[in-house]
Every structure is written in C-alpha cells, then in structure tokens.
Scaffold this motif. Structure first.
Motif, short mmCIF file in Angstrom:
data_model
loop_
_atom_site.label_atom_id
_atom_site.label_comp_id
_atom_site.label_asym_id
_atom_site.label_seq_id
_atom_site.Cartn_x
_atom_site.Cartn_y
_atom_site.Cartn_z
N LEU A 85 0.84 -1.20 0.00
CA LEU A 85 0.00 0.00 0.00
C LEU A 85 0.88 1.25 0.00
N LEU A 86 1.87 1.28 0.88
CA LEU A 86 2.75 2.45 0.96
C LEU A 86 3.50 2.67 -0.34
N LEU A 87 3.99 1.59 -0.94
CA LEU A 87 4.71 1.73 -2.21
C LEU A 87 3.80 2.27 -3.31
N ASP A 88 2.55 1.81 -3.33
CA ASP A 88 1.62 2.31 -4.33
C ASP A 88 1.40 3.82 -4.18
N VAL A 89 1.24 4.28 -2.94
CA VAL A 89 1.03 5.71 -2.71
C VAL A 89 2.31 6.48 -3.07
N LEU A 90 3.46 5.98 -2.64
CA LEU A 90 4.73 6.64 -2.96
C LEU A 90 4.94 6.71 -4.47
N ARG A 91 4.61 5.63 -5.17
CA ARG A 91 4.74 5.62 -6.64
C ARG A 91 3.79 6.62 -7.28
N ALA A 92 2.57 6.69 -6.77
CA ALA A 92 1.59 7.61 -7.34
C ALA A 92 2.07 9.06 -7.28
N PHE A 93 2.82 9.39 -6.24
CA PHE A 93 3.33 10.74 -6.08
C PHE A 93 4.74 10.91 -6.66
N GLY A 94 5.32 9.85 -7.22
CA GLY A 94 6.63 9.96 -7.82
C GLY A 94 7.79 9.84 -6.84
#
Length: 134
Positions: A85-94
């Motif tokens: 979940l954290l990686l997905d959010v971090l990826r979404a924001f670059g």
C-alpha cells in the motif's frame, strides 16, 4: 525577457488541481483523498523512511487521520500488505520508482496516475580478467 507568474499564483493554482491527489479506499464505506505532500511532509516522509518508523511514515504520507486508521487496520495483517500500500502511494506521487512488473492500468490509452519519474540503477562490478599464462 519572459516573466513567470508570481508565487501566489502558483499556490492559488495548486488548490484547484485534483490531478495530484490519490483516492485511497480503505473499506466499503471508508475512503480518503490523499493530497500531494507539501515540502514539510516530504521532509517528514524522508526522515520516516530513513529511520524505518512505519507509523511516522503513515502519518507523514497519508495525514494524521488516514495514517492512524491505516496503522489500526494493518496491525494484524501480514507486513507486506502495508508495504505494498505504501509503495503504491509513494509511486503515485513519484517518490518511488514504478514497479516494472505491475500491470499497466490504462483508460483510453492514458494513465490516470500523475506522471512518475522512472529511475534505473545499474550496478557496475569490477570485472578484471586474471590471465596467467605459464
């Protein structure tokens, strides 16, 4: 000479942009809108990542209410669930590189996520040929 718009104009425009937000549904009736992190949040995210403090990372990245709720929901879940979940959010924001193995979600040929910078790290090993001719 080209004149740029002033600081106040940039800040005013940022409030009307929804392309930098992430919608995070947690349960069937619980959903949070995560705003693109501020500079202050970015520093807190980096510090939490460096220290390995997952609770601090949740609050810094998701905000206090959502971060605490995700911490509560993830308390008894396998650790990799929160990691993903954290990686997905971090990826979404670059803030993290895209997962090259993840399926691409496309809507009419366009991704709905904000652009993410791709980074490639190559390790160079020293390969010295030892040739001893006798």
């Amino acid at each position: 000479m080209r004149k740029l718009k002033g600081w106040d104009a940039y800040v005013a425009e940022s409030g009307s942009r929804n392309d930098r937000c992430v919608e995070l549904p947690l349960t069937d009736d619980e959903c949070y809108i995560i705003q693109y992190p501020t500079r202050r949040q970015g520093k807190a995210i980096a510090e939490a990542q460096q220290s390995g403090d997952m609770d601090a990372l949740l609050v810094a990245l998701l905000g206090k209410e959502c971060g605490e709720r995700v911490a509560e929901l993830s308390a008894d879940a396998p650790g990799y669930v929160l990691d993903e979940l954290l990686l997905d959010v971090l990826r979404a924001f670059g803030f993290a590189p895209e997962d090259p193995d993840a399926p691409q979600e496309l809507d009419a040929g366009k991704s709905s996520a904000p652009p993410v910078r791709r980074t490639t790290t190559r390790k160079r090993g020293s390969s010295r040929a030892n040739s001893s001719a006798a």
